[in-house]
Scaffold this motif. Structure first.
Motif, PDB file in Angstrom:
ATOM      1  N   ALA A 248       0.843  -1.197   0.000  1.00 23.49           N
ATOM      2  CA  ALA A 248       0.000   0.000   0.000  1.00 23.49           C
ATOM      3  C   ALA A 248       0.873   1.240   0.000  1.00 23.49           C
ATOM      4  O   ALA A 248       1.963   1.251   0.574  1.00 23.49           O
ATOM      5  CB  ALA A 248      -0.930   0.010   1.215  1.00 23.49           C
ATOM      6  N   MET A 249       0.389   2.286  -0.658  1.00 26.03           N
ATOM      7  CA  MET A 249       1.111   3.549  -0.686  1.00 26.03           C
ATOM      8  C   MET A 249       0.128   4.702  -0.800  1.00 26.03           C
ATOM      9  O   MET A 249      -1.017   4.513  -1.230  1.00 26.03           O
ATOM     10  CB  MET A 249       2.119   3.594  -1.846  1.00 26.03           C
ATOM     11  N   ILE A 250       0.568   5.886  -0.420  1.00 25.65           N
ATOM     12  CA  ILE A 250      -0.230   7.099  -0.532  1.00 25.65           C
ATOM     13  C   ILE A 250       0.472   8.039  -1.499  1.00 25.65           C
ATOM     14  O   ILE A 250       1.682   8.260  -1.398  1.00 25.65           O
ATOM     15  CB  ILE A 250      -0.412   7.778   0.834  1.00 25.65           C
ATOM     16  N   LEU A 251      -0.289   8.572  -2.458  1.00 27.38           N
ATOM     17  CA  LEU A 251       0.273   9.433  -3.487  1.00 27.38           C
ATOM     18  C   LEU A 251      -0.479  10.753  -3.549  1.00 27.38           C
ATOM     19  O   LEU A 251      -1.650  10.831  -3.181  1.00 27.38           O
ATOM     20  CB  LEU A 251       0.205   8.752  -4.863  1.00 27.38           C
ATOM     21  N   SER A 252       0.204  11.769  -4.052  1.00 26.01           N
ATOM     22  CA  SER A 252      -0.419  13.064  -4.306  1.00 26.01           C
ATOM     23  C   SER A 252      -0.962  13.093  -5.729  1.00 26.01           C
ATOM     24  O   SER A 252      -0.795  12.140  -6.499  1.00 26.01           O
ATOM     25  CB  SER A 252       0.609  14.186  -4.134  1.00 26.01           C
ATOM     26  N   HIS A 253      -1.592  14.220  -6.121  1.00 19.96           N
ATOM     27  CA  HIS A 253      -2.107  14.327  -7.480  1.00 19.96           C
ATOM     28  C   HIS A 253      -0.984  14.352  -8.506  1.00 19.96           C
ATOM     29  O   HIS A 253      -1.215  14.078  -9.682  1.00 19.96           O
ATOM     30  CB  HIS A 253      -2.983  15.587  -7.620  1.00 19.96           C
ATOM     31  N   ARG A 254       0.246  14.676  -8.062  1.00 20.76           N
ATOM     32  CA  ARG A 254       1.405  14.613  -8.965  1.00 20.76           C
ATOM     33  C   ARG A 254       2.003  13.220  -9.015  1.00 20.76           C
ATOM     34  O   ARG A 254       3.024  12.994  -9.662  1.00 20.76           O
ATOM     35  CB  ARG A 254       2.479  15.600  -8.511  1.00 20.76           C
ATOM     36  N   LEU A 255       1.429  12.295  -8.252  1.00 16.48           N
ATOM     37  CA  LEU A 255       1.935  10.933  -8.087  1.00 16.48           C
ATOM     38  C   LEU A 255       3.222  10.904  -7.278  1.00 16.48           C
ATOM     39  O   LEU A 255       3.999   9.948  -7.375  1.00 16.48           O
ATOM     40  CB  LEU A 255       2.112  10.221  -9.433  1.00 16.48           C
ATOM     41  N   ASP A 256       3.461  11.957  -6.473  1.00 12.26           N
ATOM     42  CA  ASP A 256       4.516  11.886  -5.471  1.00 12.26           C
ATOM     43  C   ASP A 256       4.149  10.804  -4.468  1.00 12.26           C
ATOM     44  O   ASP A 256       2.988  10.708  -4.046  1.00 12.26           O
ATOM     45  CB  ASP A 256       4.663  13.219  -4.738  1.00 12.26           C
ATOM     46  N   ILE A 257       5.126  10.029  -4.069  1.00 13.08           N
ATOM     47  CA  ILE A 257       4.894   8.956  -3.105  1.00 13.08           C
ATOM     48  C   ILE A 257       5.113   9.524  -1.714  1.00 13.08           C
ATOM     49  O   ILE A 257       6.246   9.801  -1.301  1.00 13.08           O
ATOM     50  CB  ILE A 257       5.822   7.766  -3.386  1.00 13.08           C
ATOM     51  N   LEU A 258       4.030   9.697  -0.979  1.00 18.09           N
ATOM     52  CA  LEU A 258       4.073  10.353   0.325  1.00 18.09           C
ATOM     53  C   LEU A 258       4.164   9.364   1.473  1.00 18.09           C
ATOM     54  O   LEU A 258       4.461   9.752   2.603  1.00 18.09           O
ATOM     55  CB  LEU A 258       2.826  11.231   0.507  1.00 18.09           C
ATOM     56  N   GLY A 259       3.881   8.112   1.221  1.00 21.31           N
ATOM     57  CA  GLY A 259       3.955   7.113   2.265  1.00 21.31           C
ATOM     58  C   GLY A 259       3.851   5.719   1.675  1.00 21.31           C
ATOM     59  O   GLY A 259       3.139   5.514   0.691  1.00 21.31           O
ATOM     60  N   THR A 260       4.575   4.771   2.231  1.00 18.65           N
ATOM     61  CA  THR A 260       4.515   3.374   1.802  1.00 18.65           C
ATOM     62  C   THR A 260       4.603   2.481   3.024  1.00 18.65           C
ATOM     63  O   THR A 260       5.132   2.888   4.068  1.00 18.65           O
ATOM     64  CB  THR A 260       5.688   3.024   0.862  1.00 18.65           C
ATOM     65  N   ASN A 261       4.093   1.272   2.907  1.00 23.61           N
ATOM     66  CA  ASN A 261       4.337   0.295   3.956  1.00 23.61           C
ATOM     67  C   ASN A 261       5.480  -0.633   3.534  1.00 23.61           C
ATOM     68  O   ASN A 261       5.998  -0.545   2.419  1.00 23.61           O
ATOM     69  CB  ASN A 261       3.066  -0.472   4.331  1.00 23.61           C
ATOM     70  N   ARG A 262       5.885  -1.479   4.435  1.00 20.32           N
ATOM     71  CA  ARG A 262       7.046  -2.335   4.181  1.00 20.32           C
ATOM     72  C   ARG A 262       6.842  -3.197   2.932  1.00 20.32           C
ATOM     73  O   ARG A 262       7.766  -3.370   2.127  1.00 20.32           O
ATOM     74  CB  ARG A 262       7.293  -3.251   5.384  1.00 20.32           C
TER      75      ARG A 262
END
Length: 307
Positions: free
Chosen positions: A128-142
């Protein structure tokens, strides 16, 4: 090429989007009666689009040249019907036809609430990951870092899914259907660029990718827009081999500009067993630097590296 949609008084994205949608639609698909003689273009002529939309040919020509401002909703709706646009394309048409109506204030710094990051950590069995509208990766799990790459080890500027897909050779090896995954990324960026025409960072990202990758340049010129909210991805992982994962793209409540990307395996499948193997390996690895997600500030809230 860049993501700048309005240049020197000319709405270049409106121009190119209308041209591309007109070129792909045949007279038969548009419901026009057959005509005798050879056609010089495979798609609709400008006068045919004007006829279907109920506007003058001169007005439509001005629209397609990107010279007309203050287009009414009625005209845009008529064009969407004439060109047989789907809902996503229709929204894009409305967005790019009136870019000055979008607020020009700076894009706010994207922060991922600690509670939302905690959701990532609790999804221990699913990448799982969290992205911004620019597809910047703001958070990921292991597990996401184990399946894709260790984004925490990258400089802030490179923690972007589009950069990873197009500029990291490992991504081309990882995705079995790399062409489709990459085209989806381009169409998603095009959609967000239409919604955020004054986002300088997004424009710079698009310009950089267009400069560095021929595939990106070619697919950007297609002007396709869509956002895949669910589907299936196939991977060729260097450690566990073939993986087939379902994906869901969710919008967290209260954070409409963020995307929660979640991958799951079918219960009882070899892919589920492979994810368990990866999860076991990552559980023995050290945590990310300072125990915080990528881009995390002192408070633990994840901050976008691109402000």
């Amino acid at each position: 090429m860049s993501g700048n949609f309005v240049d020197a008084g000319r709405n270049t994205e409106l121009r190119e989007f209308l041209r591309s949608r007109r070129a792909r639609l045949t007279p038969q698909e548009a419901g026009l009666p057959p005509q005798a003689g050879a056609r010089r273009v495979p798609g609709l002529r400008r006068e045919e689009v004007a006829q279907l939309a109920g506007v003058s040919v001169d007005y439509y020509v001005r629209l397609e040249r990107g010279r007309t401002v203050n287009v009414s909703e009625a005209v845009l709706a008529a064009l969407a019907r004439a060109l047989r646009l789907n809902d996503t394309e229709r929204d894009h048409l409305f967005a790019v036809a009136r870019p000055t109506r979008h607020q020009r204030r700076p894009i706010p710094v994207r922060r991922v609430r600690p509670g939302l990051h905690l959701v990532l950590e609790t999804l221990a069995d699913s990448p799982a990951m969290i992205l911004s509208h620019r597809l910047d990766i703001l958070g990921t799990n292991r597990l996401a870092r184990a399946v894709y790459t260790d984004f925490d080890a990258l400089p802030y500027r490179e923690r972007n899914l589009a950069r990873y897909i197009f500029l990291d050779e490992g991504a081309r090896e990882l995705y079995v259907d790399w062409d489709q995954a990459a085209r989806d990324i381009v169409a998603t960026l095009h959609l967000h660029a239409g919604r955020h025409p004054h986002d300088r960072r997004l424009t710079e990202l698009i310009g950089e990718l267009a400069l560095l990758d021929e595939d990106f340049r070619r697919w950007w010129a297609d002007h396709d827009v869509h956002f895949h909210t669910h589907g299936t991805k196939r991977f060729r992982h260097p450690v566990v081999g073939e993986l087939t994962l379902n994906f869901e793209a969710l919008t967290p409540s209260g954070d409409p500009e963020l995307i929660l990307g979640l991958n799951t395996a079918e219960p009882g499948s070899s892919s589920e067993q492979a994810l368990r193997l990866l999860a076991g390996r990552t559980s023995q690895s050290p945590p990310s630097p300072a125990g915080r997600p990528c881009g995390a500030g002192a408070s633990g809230a994840v901050v976008s590296p691109w402000r």
